[in-house]
Scaffold this active site. Structure first.
Site, PDB file in Angstrom:
ATOM      1  N   LYS A 194      86.154 -56.198  46.724  1.00 33.76           N
ATOM      2  CA  LYS A 194      85.721 -54.812  46.861  1.00 33.76           C
ATOM      3  C   LYS A 194      84.208 -54.677  46.853  1.00 33.76           C
ATOM      4  O   LYS A 194      83.650 -53.901  47.609  1.00 33.76           O
ATOM      5  CB  LYS A 194      86.334 -53.973  45.741  1.00 33.76           C
ATOM      6  CG  LYS A 194      86.053 -52.489  45.850  1.00 33.76           C
ATOM      7  CD  LYS A 194      86.721 -51.885  47.060  1.00 33.76           C
ATOM      8  CE  LYS A 194      86.331 -50.444  47.270  1.00 33.76           C
ATOM      9  NZ  LYS A 194      86.705 -49.980  48.630  1.00 33.76           N
ATOM     10  N   GLU A 220      90.304 -56.134  59.117  1.00 32.50           N
ATOM     11  CA  GLU A 220      90.258 -56.564  57.718  1.00 32.50           C
ATOM     12  C   GLU A 220      91.604 -56.427  57.003  1.00 32.50           C
ATOM     13  O   GLU A 220      91.889 -57.197  56.089  1.00 32.50           O
ATOM     14  CB  GLU A 220      89.127 -55.891  56.933  1.00 32.50           C
ATOM     15  CG  GLU A 220      89.318 -54.451  56.601  1.00 32.50           C
ATOM     16  CD  GLU A 220      88.152 -53.885  55.787  1.00 32.50           C
ATOM     17  OE1 GLU A 220      87.543 -54.610  54.999  1.00 32.50           O
ATOM     18  OE2 GLU A 220      87.869 -52.683  55.959  1.00 32.50           O
ATOM     19  N   ASN A 258      80.644 -63.262  35.999  1.00 34.17           N
ATOM     20  CA  ASN A 258      80.548 -62.667  37.338  1.00 34.17           C
ATOM     21  C   ASN A 258      79.141 -62.930  37.841  1.00 34.17           C
ATOM     22  O   ASN A 258      78.186 -62.827  37.069  1.00 34.17           O
ATOM     23  CB  ASN A 258      80.720 -61.143  37.282  1.00 34.17           C
ATOM     24  CG  ASN A 258      82.158 -60.734  37.144  1.00 34.17           C
ATOM     25  OD1 ASN A 258      83.047 -61.572  37.063  1.00 34.17           O
ATOM     26  ND2 ASN A 258      82.382 -59.437  37.097  1.00 34.17           N
ATOM     27  N   GLY A 259      78.998 -63.191  39.125  1.00 35.84           N
ATOM     28  CA  GLY A 259      77.669 -63.403  39.684  1.00 35.84           C
ATOM     29  C   GLY A 259      77.545 -64.793  40.240  1.00 35.84           C
ATOM     30  O   GLY A 259      78.544 -65.439  40.577  1.00 35.84           O
ATOM     31  N   CYS A 262      84.011 -60.439  41.042  1.00 37.13           N
ATOM     32  CA  CYS A 262      85.103 -60.819  40.157  1.00 37.13           C
ATOM     33  C   CYS A 262      85.212 -59.719  39.104  1.00 37.13           C
ATOM     34  O   CYS A 262      84.446 -58.769  39.114  1.00 37.13           O
ATOM     35  CB  CYS A 262      84.805 -62.148  39.505  1.00 37.13           C
ATOM     36  SG  CYS A 262      84.327 -63.419  40.686  1.00 37.13           S
ATOM     37  N   LYS A 287      88.357 -51.788  60.337  1.00 36.56           N
ATOM     38  CA  LYS A 287      89.514 -51.456  59.497  1.00 36.56           C
ATOM     39  C   LYS A 287      90.732 -52.254  59.931  1.00 36.56           C
ATOM     40  O   LYS A 287      91.451 -52.815  59.120  1.00 36.56           O
ATOM     41  CB  LYS A 287      89.779 -49.942  59.638  1.00 36.56           C
ATOM     42  CG  LYS A 287      90.147 -49.161  58.475  1.00 36.56           C
ATOM     43  CD  LYS A 287      89.147 -48.918  57.376  1.00 36.56           C
ATOM     44  CE  LYS A 287      88.133 -49.961  57.067  1.00 36.56           C
ATOM     45  NZ  LYS A 287      87.041 -49.600  56.248  1.00 36.56           N
ATOM     46  N   TRP A 343      87.013 -64.039  42.533  1.00 36.52           N
ATOM     47  CA  TRP A 343      86.874 -64.122  43.989  1.00 36.52           C
ATOM     48  C   TRP A 343      85.972 -65.329  44.215  1.00 36.52           C
ATOM     49  O   TRP A 343      84.799 -65.325  43.833  1.00 36.52           O
ATOM     50  CB  TRP A 343      86.235 -62.844  44.535  1.00 36.52           C
ATOM     51  CG  TRP A 343      86.184 -62.788  46.028  1.00 36.52           C
ATOM     52  CD1 TRP A 343      87.157 -62.324  46.858  1.00 36.52           C
ATOM     53  CD2 TRP A 343      85.102 -63.204  46.870  1.00 36.52           C
ATOM     54  NE1 TRP A 343      86.749 -62.427  48.163  1.00 36.52           N
ATOM     55  CE2 TRP A 343      85.504 -62.964  48.204  1.00 36.52           C
ATOM     56  CE3 TRP A 343      83.837 -63.756  46.647  1.00 36.52           C
ATOM     57  CZ2 TRP A 343      84.695 -63.248  49.296  1.00 36.52           C
ATOM     58  CZ3 TRP A 343      83.041 -64.041  47.735  1.00 36.52           C
ATOM     59  CH2 TRP A 343      83.467 -63.790  49.036  1.00 36.52           C
ATOM     60  N   GLU A 348      83.983 -48.801  63.344  1.00 34.38           N
ATOM     61  CA  GLU A 348      84.691 -48.671  62.071  1.00 34.38           C
ATOM     62  C   GLU A 348      86.192 -48.890  62.279  1.00 34.38           C
ATOM     63  O   GLU A 348      86.855 -49.525  61.461  1.00 34.38           O
ATOM     64  CB  GLU A 348      84.396 -47.294  61.453  1.00 34.38           C
ATOM     65  CG  GLU A 348      85.120 -46.988  60.157  1.00 34.38           C
ATOM     66  CD  GLU A 348      84.921 -48.010  59.035  1.00 34.38           C
ATOM     67  OE1 GLU A 348      84.070 -48.908  59.167  1.00 34.38           O
ATOM     68  OE2 GLU A 348      85.647 -47.934  58.035  1.00 34.38           O
ATOM     69  N   HIS A 378      80.805 -55.456  81.675  1.00 33.90           N
ATOM     70  CA  HIS A 378      79.800 -56.516  81.577  1.00 33.90           C
ATOM     71  C   HIS A 378      80.341 -57.737  80.843  1.00 33.90           C
ATOM     72  O   HIS A 378      79.578 -58.600  80.429  1.00 33.90           O
ATOM     73  CB  HIS A 378      78.542 -55.978  80.895  1.00 33.90           C
ATOM     74  CG  HIS A 378      77.919 -54.844  81.645  1.00 33.90           C
ATOM     75  ND1 HIS A 378      77.310 -54.998  82.865  1.00 33.90           N
ATOM     76  CD2 HIS A 378      77.868 -53.507  81.372  1.00 33.90           C
ATOM     77  CE1 HIS A 378      76.878 -53.827  83.315  1.00 33.90           C
ATOM     78  NE2 HIS A 378      77.217 -52.904  82.412  1.00 33.90           N
ATOM     79  N   ARG A 435      88.806 -56.120  42.679  1.00 32.93           N
ATOM     80  CA  ARG A 435      87.491 -56.726  42.856  1.00 32.93           C
ATOM     81  C   ARG A 435      87.561 -58.203  43.210  1.00 32.93           C
ATOM     82  O   ARG A 435      86.576 -58.792  43.656  1.00 32.93           O
ATOM     83  CB  ARG A 435      86.674 -56.570  41.569  1.00 32.93           C
ATOM     84  CG  ARG A 435      86.398 -55.146  41.206  1.00 32.93           C
ATOM     85  CD  ARG A 435      85.617 -55.079  39.930  1.00 32.93           C
ATOM     86  NE  ARG A 435      84.272 -55.588  40.105  1.00 32.93           N
ATOM     87  CZ  ARG A 435      83.217 -54.828  40.359  1.00 32.93           C
ATOM     88  NH1 ARG A 435      83.347 -53.545  40.468  1.00 32.93           N
ATOM     89  NH2 ARG A 435      82.024 -55.357  40.512  1.00 32.93           N
TER      90      ARG A 435
HETATM   91  O1  M6R Z   1      79.908 -51.206  48.548  1.00 31.71           O
HETATM   92  P1  M6R Z   1      79.304 -51.252  49.898  1.00 31.71           P
HETATM   93  O2  M6R Z   1      79.479 -49.991  50.665  1.00 31.71           O
HETATM   94  O3  M6R Z   1      77.852 -51.659  49.873  1.00 31.71           O
HETATM   95  O4  M6R Z   1      80.094 -52.370  50.668  1.00 31.71           O
HETATM   96  C1  M6R Z   1      79.755 -52.769  51.957  1.00 31.71           C
HETATM   97  C2  M6R Z   1      80.851 -53.583  52.573  1.00 31.71           C
HETATM   98  O5  M6R Z   1      81.076 -54.739  51.837  1.00 31.71           O
HETATM   99  C3  M6R Z   1      82.164 -52.797  52.685  1.00 31.71           C
HETATM  100  O6  M6R Z   1      81.989 -51.619  53.397  1.00 31.71           O
HETATM  101  C4  M6R Z   1      83.233 -53.656  53.366  1.00 31.71           C
HETATM  102  O7  M6R Z   1      82.881 -53.865  54.705  1.00 31.71           O
HETATM  103  C5  M6R Z   1      84.615 -53.018  53.251  1.00 31.71           C
HETATM  104  N1  M6R Z   1      85.582 -54.049  53.111  1.00 31.71           N
HETATM  105  C6  M6R Z   1      84.965 -52.202  54.435  1.00 31.71           C
HETATM  106  O8  M6R Z   1      86.240 -51.670  54.379  1.00 31.71           O
END
Ligand code: M6R
Length: 652
Positions: free
Chosen positions: A647, A532, A123-124, A2, A529, A97, A525, A548, A27
Site C-alpha cells: 500500500k 495491478e 520497517n524501512g 511492512c 487499475k 513486503w 489510470e 503510430h 501494507r
Molecule cells: O501513497 P502514494 O499516493 O504516494 O502512492 C503512490 C503509488 O504507489 C500508488 O498510487 C500506487 O500506484 C497504487 N497501487 C495505485 O493503485
C-alpha cells in the site's frame, strides 16, 4: 511497506498481535511473524510463516500459543480481551513486503540475535547493511537470513552484551571498550541506530528485560499509545486504535521504552522528552468491510462522500478558501510554473491537474514521476510551485523529491490523505483529501479526493491570476459538488453494462485504454487499475497515437477501452476508434448518457452522466475502477491484495 505491531501489558499478546497484523496486512503480506515472551518471562517464542497472516494464526494455534490453548480461556476472536493467566503478555509482530531477500520463513521478521535472546521487527531499509554484515560476521555473528534487517538484531546484541553472544571468550580484558555492554534495551537500540544508514521503524524485545519493548524511528512511521491494558506500538494507528486513539507519532531520532505501566520517550542523546499526543479521529468503520465483499468495492462506493467531504468548507462567502496553503494570495499570484510530482495513481491525478491548471490559470504545469524528478535538475525558481501528491504521505520517492525541491527554493504544497504524514509535515502547506483510511492496495477513493483537491487548487490559481471570475468559480464549485450524485447514478445504473464489458476482457491477454485530452489522462489510470489487480496486461495511449504503433497489436477481439465522453475532441476520438474497429477490436466505450451514436462502433457502452470536460475525470474514472475489479474477480484475483504490491512504498 511492512507492518509492525507490539504490545506489553496485562492481556494475552498473541491475540492482540495477530488482530493488529491482520489490520496491517494491506501494507505487506509476503510473510508474517511474532516474537512472544514466555509467560514466565524466561525466553522468547519466535513464530514466522510465509503468506498471509491467517497462516501465522494457524501456526500459533498449532503451537498452542493462541486462543483457548494458550490459557486465555477465550478464542482468538477475543483479541486479547481475556486477562492473561498463563499466556504471554509482551511481544512484537510484523507483516512483510520483501525488499532484501525472498519471501521465505528465514527472511520473515522477527529477526533474532545469535543466541535468540533479542528479537526485532523493522520497517524501512538499511542501506549500509552489506558493510555492517561483513563487519559483524568478522566478529563471530552468524546470520540466518538474507535481509538487511538482521544486522540490527546483531548490532543491538553487541551493544547490549558488549560482545557477540557467540564469542564466549570475549572478556573485558580483550575488548574493554565494548565489553561492558549497556544491559539496557533502549540504550542498546540507540547505539545500534547510530551505526545504520537508511530508514527504520524498529521494535525490539529482549528476554533479559521482560515486559519491555524498545522502539526507534527514522523516516518510517511509528505510533505508540497507552491505556489501562498496557502499552502499544504500531507502524500505523489502525492496528491499535481499538485500544487507544490518543497516540504519540514518533519523530525521527526519537526512542520509546514501553512497559505495561506506560511509555518513556527519549531523544537521540538519551535525554527524556515529552512528545505531543495526537488524537486519531477516523471512523473505525474504515478498517472494516462493513458488509461489502472487499475493501476495494467499499472504497469505490465511498466516493460520493469523498467528493462532498473534500469540498466541505472550501467555499466561504462565495470565494474559495484553502487556508492551509501556506502561501499568501500575493505569493500565489507570483507563481509562474507548477510541477506536480507523484507516483502511480497520484501521478495520474497530476496529469488531470496539468490540463486544469494550464486551461484555467494559464500557468505552465509539468507532471513528473517523483522518482525521476529527484534525480533530474529541474528548472526551479522561487516562483515555482511544486505540488506533491501522495495518498499515504509516505512514498519515499515523493518525499525525496519534496526535499530536493525545497532545497532548490521551490514552495512545496502537499496533497495527502494522511494527517501528520511526512508529506504533510515536510511541505509548506497541505490540502488533506477527505478519503479516510484507504485499505485496498489499489487506490480508488483517494484518487477521487486528489482530483477534487487539485481541481480546487487549479480554480484558486486561476482566480488569483484573474483568469476566473468569482461567479465562474462558484459555478465550477457547484458542478464539482454535483459529481457526488453523478457517481451514485453510475453505481445505480451501470452495473450490468460493466459486468458485460468485463466478460469481454476476462480471457484477453492484453488491453489498450485510449482517450484524448482529459480522456487520455483518465485512460492511464484505467490501465493501471486493470493491470495491478487483474494481472491483465494493459497500456494507455492518447488515441491519436494509435496509428503510430500500438494499432499493430489489434487483432479480432482485442479489447480497446475508450474514454469517449463528450469533449472537444470527441469526433477525433471516434475516428481513432473506427480504425480499431476496422481491425476487429472489441471496443468498450465510456460514453456520455444520451450518446446513442457511439453504439455504431462500440461493442459495449458504459454510460456516465453529462458533465463538463473538466469534471469528466471524476465521473469517467469510476466505471473504469469497477471494470478493473470485475475483471479481476472473473480472473480469480484478490482485489484488495494484489501480488507483489504494497500500500505504501517507503523504499526507493
Ligand atoms: O501513497 P502514494 O499516493 O504516494 O502512492 C503512490 C503509488 O504507489 C500508488 O498510487 C500506487 O500506484 C497504487 N497501487 C495505485 O493503485
Amino acid at each position: 511497506m511492512c507492518g509492525i505491531v507490539g504490545y506489553t501489558g496485562t492481556h494475552s499478546v498473541a491475540e492482540i498481535l495477530t488482530e493488529g497484523l491482520a489490520r496491517l496486512e494491506y501494507r505487506g503480506y509476503d510473510s508474517s511473524g511474532v516474537a512472544l515472551e514466555h509467560a514466565n518471562g524466561s525466553g522468547l517464542d519466535v513464530v514466522r510463516r510465509v503468506g498471509k497472516v491467517s497462516e501465522l494464526v494457524d501456526e500459533l494455534q498449532n503451537k498452542r500459543l493462541l486462543g483457548a490453548a494458550a490459557g486465555t480461556g477465550e478464542g482468538a476472536a477475543a483479541a486479547g480481551d481475556a486477562k492473561a493467566a498463563t499466556c504471554s503478555t509482551c511481544g512484537i509482530g510484523h507483516t512483510r513486503w520483501a525488499t532484501h531477500g525472498r519471501p521465505t520463513e528465514e527472511n520473515a521478521h522477527p529477526h533474532t540475535s545469535c543466541d535468540g535472546r533479542i528479537a526485532i521487527v523493522h520497517n524501512g531499509i538499511i542501506e549500509n547493511f552489506a558493510e555492517l554484515r561483513e563487519e559483524l560476521e568478522g566478529r563471530g555473528h552468524v546470520f540466518k537470513s538474507d535481509t538487511d534487517t538482521e544486522v540490527i538484531a546483531h548490532l543491538v546484541e553487541e551493544a547490549y552484551l558488549g560482545r557477540c553472544a557467540n564469542d564466549a571468550a570475549a572478556t573485558d580484558a580483550e575488548a574493554p571498550a565494548r565489553a561492558a555492554g549497556t544491559h539496557d534495551l533502549v540504550a542498546a537500540l540507540r547505539l545500534a541506530c547510530e551505526r545504520v544508514t537508511g530508514a527504520y521503524g524498529i521494535a525490539a524485545v529482549c528476554e533479559d528485560e521482560p515486559g519491555v519493548i524498545a522502539v526507534a524511528r527514522k523516516d518510517s512511521p511509528i505510533v505508540v499509545g497507552t491505556c489501562e491494558r498496557g502499552s502499544y506500538v504500531a507502524s500505523d494507528a489502525i492496528a491499535i486504535m481499538d485500544a487507544t486513539r490518543d497516540v504519540v507519532v514518533l519523530e525521527d531520532g526519537q526512542f520509546a521504552r514501553l512497559t505495561p505501566e506506560g511509555i518513556e520517550f527519549t531523544d537521540a542523546s538519551g535525554a527524556v522528552i515529552q512528545p505531543e499526543m495526537t488524537h486519531i479521529d477516523w471512523d473505525m468503520d474504515a478498517a472494516e468491510k462493513s458488509g461489502y465483499p472487499d475493501f476495494m468495492l467499499k472504497e469505490i462506493y465511498e466516493q460520493p462522500r469523498v467528493v462532498r467531504d473534500t469540498l466541505t468548507g472550501r467555499l466561504a462567502g462565495g470565494a474559495l478558501a484553502i487556508d492551509e496553503l501556506g502561501l499568501t494570495l500575493e505569493e500565489l499570484n507570483l507563481i509562474d510554473r507548477v510541477y506536480v510530482i507523484a507516483c502511480g495513481t497520484s501521478y495520474h491525478a497530476g496529469l488531470i491537474a496539468k490540463n486544469l491548471v494550464e486551461a484555467w490559470a494559464r500557468i505552465p504545469c509539468e507532471v513528473e514521476a517523483a522518482s525521476e524528478f529527484r534525480y533530474r535538475d529541474p528548472i526551479i525558481t522561487p516562483s515555482t510551485l511544486v505540488v506533491a501528491v501522495s495518498q499515504s504521505g509516505e512514498t519515499a520517492d515523493t518525499l525525496a523529491a519534496i526535499r530536493d525541491a525545497r532545497i532548490k527554493g521551490a514552495k512545496v504544497f502537499g496533497i495527502t490523505n494522511v494527517v501528520g504524514s511526512p508529506v504533510a509535515r515536510e511541505s509548506d502547506g497541505v490540502i488533506y483529501t477527505k478519503a479516510n483510511k484507504e485499505i485496498a492496495v489499489a487506490s480508488t477513493k483517494s484518487f477521487i479526493g486528489q482530483v477534487v483537491s487539485l481541481t480546487l487548487l487549479a480554480m484558486l490559481l486561476a482566480q488569483v491570476k484573474g483568469r476566473l471570475r468569482q461567479a465562474q468559480v462558484r459555478l465550477l464549485f457547484r458542478e464539482l459538488g454535483d459529481t457526488a450524485e453523478q457517481i451514485q447514478r453510475i453505481f445505480d445504473t451501470q452495473e450490468p453494462a460493466i459486468h458485460e464489458a468485463a466478460l469481454a476482457c476476462e480471457h484477453a491477454s492484453s488491453a489498450l485504454f485510449v482517450g484524448r485530452g482529459m480522456g487520455a489522462a483518465i485512460s492511464y489510470e484505467g490501465a493501471l487499475k486493470l493491470k495491478e489487480i487483474s494481472y491483465l496486461h494493459a497500456e494507455a495511449y492518447a488515441a491519436g497515437e494509435m496509428k503510430h504503433g500500438p494499432i499493430a497489436l489489434i487483432t479480432p477481439g482485442f479489447p480497446v477501452i475508450a474514454v469517449a465522453t463528450k469533449s472537444p475532441t470527441y469526433d477525433k476520438l471516434v475516428s481513432n476508434l473506427k480504425e480499431c474497429e476496422a481491425r476487429g477490436a472489441t471496443i468498450i466505450a465510456i460514453a456520455t448518457e444520451g450518446d446513442e451514436d457511439i453504439r455504431a462502433i462500440a461493442d459495449h457502452v458504459i454510460y456516465v452522466p453529462p458533465v463538463r470536460d473538466a469534471m469528466s475525470p471524476i465521473t469517467a474514472t469510476v466505471p473504469l475502477q469497477l471494470l478493473a475489479r470485475e475483471v479481476a474477480l472473473l480472473r480469480g484475483c484478490d482485489v484488495d491484495r494484489p501480488r507483489n504490491l504494497a500500500k505504501s512504498v517507503t523504499v526507493e
